[in-house]
Design a protein around this motif. Sequence first.
Motif, PDB file in Angstrom:
ATOM      1  N   PHE A 145      -1.183   3.950  16.285  1.00 31.90           N
ATOM      2  CA  PHE A 145      -0.349   3.983  15.086  1.00 31.90           C
ATOM      3  C   PHE A 145      -0.788   4.100  13.984  1.00 31.90           C
ATOM      4  CE2 PHE A 145       3.272   2.451  13.943  1.00 31.90           C
ATOM      5  CZ  PHE A 145       4.029   3.234  13.414  1.00 31.90           C
ATOM      6  N   ALA A 146      -1.217   2.946  13.778  1.00 34.79           N
ATOM      7  CA  ALA A 146      -1.937   2.675  12.142  1.00 34.79           C
ATOM      8  C   ALA A 146      -2.494   3.807  11.829  1.00 34.79           C
ATOM      9  CB  ALA A 146      -2.294   1.299  12.170  1.00 34.79           C
ATOM     10  N   THR A 147      -3.702   4.680  12.347  1.00 40.21           N
ATOM     11  CA  THR A 147      -4.166   5.454  11.837  1.00 40.21           C
ATOM     12  C   THR A 147      -3.302   6.925  11.224  1.00 40.21           C
ATOM     13  OG1 THR A 147      -6.325   4.196  13.019  1.00 40.21           O
ATOM     14  CG2 THR A 147      -6.427   6.794  12.459  1.00 40.21           C
ATOM     15  N   GLY A 148      -2.422   6.841  12.964  1.00 41.01           N
ATOM     16  CA  GLY A 148      -2.111   8.168  12.808  1.00 41.01           C
ATOM     17  C   GLY A 148      -1.036   7.991  11.239  1.00 41.01           C
ATOM     18  N   TYR A 149       0.046   6.778  11.076  1.00 48.65           N
ATOM     19  CA  TYR A 149       1.296   6.855  10.527  1.00 48.65           C
ATOM     20  C   TYR A 149       0.680   5.534   8.990  1.00 48.65           C
ATOM     21  CZ  TYR A 149       4.505   9.549  13.458  1.00 48.65           C
ATOM     22  OH  TYR A 149       5.570  10.196  13.607  1.00 48.65           O
ATOM     23  N   TYR A 150      -0.733   5.212   8.981  1.00 50.20           N
ATOM     24  CA  TYR A 150      -0.627   5.105   8.112  1.00 50.20           C
ATOM     25  C   TYR A 150      -0.038   4.812   6.688  1.00 50.20           C
ATOM     26  CZ  TYR A 150      -1.911   9.104   4.638  1.00 50.20           C
ATOM     27  OH  TYR A 150      -2.179   9.779   3.768  1.00 50.20           O
ATOM     28  N   HIS A 151       1.072   6.250   6.615  1.00 48.43           N
ATOM     29  CA  HIS A 151       1.418   6.184   5.017  1.00 48.43           C
ATOM     30  C   HIS A 151       3.014   4.983   5.780  1.00 48.43           C
ATOM     31  CE1 HIS A 151       3.729   8.393   8.390  1.00 48.43           C
ATOM     32  NE2 HIS A 151       5.018   8.182   7.918  1.00 48.43           N
ATOM     33  N   TRP A 152       2.591   4.902   6.366  1.00 48.38           N
ATOM     34  CA  TRP A 152       3.600   3.683   6.838  1.00 48.38           C
ATOM     35  C   TRP A 152       3.283   2.497   6.587  1.00 48.38           C
ATOM     36  CZ3 TRP A 152       7.427   2.330  11.617  1.00 48.38           C
ATOM     37  CH2 TRP A 152       8.108   3.590  12.020  1.00 48.38           C
ATOM     38  N   PHE A 153       2.225   2.252   5.646  1.00 51.12           N
ATOM     39  CA  PHE A 153       1.523   0.896   5.745  1.00 51.12           C
ATOM     40  C   PHE A 153       0.746   1.121   3.966  1.00 51.12           C
ATOM     41  CE2 PHE A 153       1.014   1.359   9.795  1.00 51.12           C
ATOM     42  CZ  PHE A 153       2.385   0.026  10.297  1.00 51.12           C
ATOM     43  N   PHE A 154       1.125   2.713   4.147  1.00 53.19           N
ATOM     44  CA  PHE A 154       0.576   2.645   2.367  1.00 53.19           C
ATOM     45  C   PHE A 154       1.942   2.838   1.470  1.00 53.19           C
ATOM     46  CE2 PHE A 154      -0.144   6.371  -0.691  1.00 53.19           C
ATOM     47  CZ  PHE A 154      -0.566   5.691  -1.759  1.00 53.19           C
ATOM     48  N   LEU A 155       2.867   3.416   1.953  1.00 52.78           N
ATOM     49  CA  LEU A 155       4.466   3.451   1.075  1.00 52.78           C
ATOM     50  C   LEU A 155       5.234   2.067   1.054  1.00 52.78           C
ATOM     51  CD1 LEU A 155       5.663   6.835   2.192  1.00 52.78           C
ATOM     52  CD2 LEU A 155       4.230   6.208   0.576  1.00 52.78           C
ATOM     53  N   ILE A 156       4.632   1.013   1.808  1.00 54.36           N
ATOM     54  CA  ILE A 156       5.010  -0.126   1.610  1.00 54.36           C
ATOM     55  C   ILE A 156       4.965  -1.178  -0.099  1.00 54.36           C
ATOM     56  CG2 ILE A 156       6.632   0.537   3.776  1.00 54.36           C
ATOM     57  CD1 ILE A 156       4.699  -1.932   4.948  1.00 54.36           C
ATOM     58  N   GLN A 157       3.316  -0.700   0.063  1.00 56.72           N
ATOM     59  CA  GLN A 157       2.894  -1.708  -0.758  1.00 56.72           C
ATOM     60  C   GLN A 157       3.189  -1.898  -2.578  1.00 56.72           C
ATOM     61  OE1 GLN A 157       0.197  -3.245   0.241  1.00 56.72           O
ATOM     62  NE2 GLN A 157       0.782  -2.578   2.343  1.00 56.72           N
ATOM     63  N   PRO A 158       3.436  -2.736  -2.689  1.00 57.71           N
ATOM     64  CA  PRO A 158       4.571  -3.019  -4.765  1.00 57.71           C
ATOM     65  C   PRO A 158       3.911  -2.183  -4.875  1.00 57.71           C
ATOM     66  CG  PRO A 158       2.737  -4.881  -3.308  1.00 57.71           C
ATOM     67  CD  PRO A 158       2.474  -4.403  -2.689  1.00 57.71           C
ATOM     68  N   ALA A 159       5.333  -1.667  -6.128  1.00 62.99           N
ATOM     69  CA  ALA A 159       4.893  -0.593  -7.201  1.00 62.99           C
ATOM     70  C   ALA A 159       4.359  -0.885  -8.027  1.00 62.99           C
ATOM     71  CB  ALA A 159       6.501  -0.161  -7.360  1.00 62.99           C
ATOM     72  N   PRO A 160       3.144  -0.493  -8.323  1.00 62.16           N
ATOM     73  CA  PRO A 160       3.525   1.664  -9.005  1.00 62.16           C
ATOM     74  C   PRO A 160       2.306   2.104  -7.973  1.00 62.16           C
ATOM     75  CG  PRO A 160       2.543   0.161 -10.973  1.00 62.16           C
ATOM     76  CD  PRO A 160       3.086  -0.703  -9.672  1.00 62.16           C
ATOM     77  N   LEU A 161       1.150   0.800  -6.926  1.00 57.47           N
ATOM     78  CA  LEU A 161       0.355   1.568  -6.323  1.00 57.47           C
ATOM     79  C   LEU A 161       0.168   2.193  -5.730  1.00 57.47           C
ATOM     80  CD1 LEU A 161      -2.413   1.120  -5.601  1.00 57.47           C
ATOM     81  CD2 LEU A 161      -2.037   0.026  -3.856  1.00 57.47           C
ATOM     82  N   PRO A 162       1.395   2.936  -4.271  1.00 54.72           N
ATOM     83  CA  PRO A 162       1.937   4.098  -3.564  1.00 54.72           C
ATOM     84  C   PRO A 162       1.815   5.325  -4.879  1.00 54.72           C
ATOM     85  CG  PRO A 162       2.949   2.768  -3.530  1.00 54.72           C
ATOM     86  CD  PRO A 162       2.313   1.885  -3.921  1.00 54.72           C
ATOM     87  N   GLU A 163       3.273   4.737  -6.176  1.00 58.19           N
ATOM     88  CA  GLU A 163       3.592   5.831  -6.845  1.00 58.19           C
ATOM     89  C   GLU A 163       2.394   6.670  -7.602  1.00 58.19           C
ATOM     90  OE1 GLU A 163       7.221   2.351  -5.575  1.00 58.19           O
ATOM     91  OE2 GLU A 163       4.951   3.386  -5.886  1.00 58.19           O
ATOM     92  N   ARG A 164       1.096   5.659  -8.097  1.00 63.62           N
ATOM     93  CA  ARG A 164       0.613   5.903  -8.999  1.00 63.62           C
ATOM     94  C   ARG A 164      -0.235   7.229  -8.291  1.00 63.62           C
ATOM     95  NH1 ARG A 164      -0.073   3.171 -14.019  1.00 63.62           N
ATOM     96  NH2 ARG A 164      -2.290   5.050 -13.721  1.00 63.62           N
ATOM     97  N   LEU A 165      -1.229   7.087  -7.356  1.00 61.95           N
ATOM     98  CA  LEU A 165      -1.475   7.631  -5.881  1.00 61.95           C
ATOM     99  C   LEU A 165      -1.097   8.682  -6.339  1.00 61.95           C
ATOM    100  CD1 LEU A 165      -3.855   4.955  -3.700  1.00 61.95           C
ATOM    101  CD2 LEU A 165      -4.460   5.327  -6.265  1.00 61.95           C
ATOM    102  N   ILE A 166       0.389   8.859  -5.421  1.00 56.71           N
ATOM    103  CA  ILE A 166       0.874  10.165  -4.975  1.00 56.71           C
ATOM    104  C   ILE A 166       1.148  11.164  -6.284  1.00 56.71           C
ATOM    105  CG2 ILE A 166       2.855  10.925  -3.883  1.00 56.71           C
ATOM    106  CD1 ILE A 166       3.194   8.911  -2.121  1.00 56.71           C
ATOM    107  N   GLY A 167       0.971  10.184  -7.465  1.00 55.68           N
ATOM    108  CA  GLY A 167       1.389  11.371  -8.663  1.00 55.68           C
ATOM    109  C   GLY A 167       0.313  11.599  -9.564  1.00 55.68           C
ATOM    110  N   ALA A 168      -0.733  11.503  -8.757  1.00 57.93           N
ATOM    111  CA  ALA A 168      -1.702  11.956  -9.598  1.00 57.93           C
ATOM    112  C   ALA A 168      -2.091  13.424  -9.190  1.00 57.93           C
ATOM    113  CB  ALA A 168      -3.061  10.879  -9.493  1.00 57.93           C
ATOM    114  N   ASP A 169      -1.234  14.067  -8.051  1.00 58.39           N
ATOM    115  CA  ASP A 169      -1.471  15.039  -6.936  1.00 58.39           C
ATOM    116  C   ASP A 169      -0.844  15.186  -6.310  1.00 58.39           C
ATOM    117  OD1 ASP A 169      -2.452  17.355  -6.517  1.00 58.39           O
ATOM    118  OD2 ASP A 169      -4.077  17.435  -6.458  1.00 58.39           O
TER     119      ASP A 169
END
Length: 296
Positions: A145-169
Motif C-alpha cells: 500500500f505504501a508503495t502504490g499510494y506513496y502520495h498519501w504519505f508524501f502530501l501530508i508532509q509539512p508545507a512547503p515540502l510537497p508544494e515546492r516539489l510538485i510546483g517544480a513541474d
Amino acid sequence: MFEGFDDQRIILSSGLALRVRTGGEGPPVMLLHGYPQTSACWHAIAPQLTAAGFTVVAPDLRGYGESDKPPSSPDHSTYSKRAMANDMVELMQRLGYERFQVAGHDRGGRVAHRMALDHPLVVARLAVLDIAPTATMYARTDRTFATGYYHWFFLIQPAPLPERLIGADPDFYLRTKLDAWGKSGLSVFSPEAIDEYCTAFRDPACVSATCEDYRAAASIDLDHDEADAARRIDAPLLVLWGAKGLVGKLYDVVETWREKALAVSGRALPVGHFLPEEAPDETARALISFFSGPQR
C-alpha cells in the motif's frame, strides 16, 4: 465537454465560491471527483445520466479546479471531509435540492462517505468508486500500500515540502499520476480534461489546497471517523472498483464496506483506478441502474 450543461460559480453562505456544472431534468445526482482532477472527470458519464432522466450536478471540490482555495487552518479542518461535505449539501440546497443521490470517485468518495454520516436525511443513495474507508486503509498500511499510494504519505508532509516539489513541474507530476494509477494509458483521458487538470495544478494555491486535503485525511478526518466508528451508513451503498487497481488487490471491497454500511452491493470493472474515464460506459450503466432503484 459537457455540451448543453451550465457552467457557473455559486457562492455559499461562507463566501466560498464553487464551480459547478449542471444539466438535465429529473431526480438529482451529484458527481464528486477525486485527486488530482476536477469535475471534468465526469465528462463521459454526465451526458449518459442526463439522457437516462437525471439532473446532474458536478462541482469542483473546494481547493480543486476553478473552485475557491481558502487558506487552511492549523488543524487542517478547512479541508476536512466534513467541511467539504457541508459545502456540497449547501450547494444542492441553493440549487433547490434537499435530498439527492451522490457518486464520488477517490477523494469525492470520501466526501460522500462523510456526507452520508453527517447528513443521513439528505443522501438517498450513495456510490463510491475505487476506495476503501480512509481509516481502514491507514490501519492496514503495509509495504504494498505504501508503495502504490506513496502520495498519501508524501502530501501530508509539512508545507512547503510537497508544494515546492510538485510546483517544480506540475504537468509532469500530474501526467505521471494519471498514467500510474490508470491501467489503460494516458490515451483514455480526454485531452481537454487533461488540459483542465494541468491548468489547475499550475496554480500554487491548488497544489497547497490539495495537500491540505490529504493532511486533513491523516488527522482531523481520522478523529471524525473514530468518533463515528460504531455508526453505519443507512442509505443503500454501491461500491465499484478497478480490478487492475490496488484497492481491489488489497481489500475484499464489498465486505470492507459492510463494516461501514447496512446495505452494500458492488463489483469490479476490468480497469485501473480512474473508472469514469477508463470505463465510462460500464460505470454509467452501473450508476444508472443503481440510481434508478427504489428510494428509501
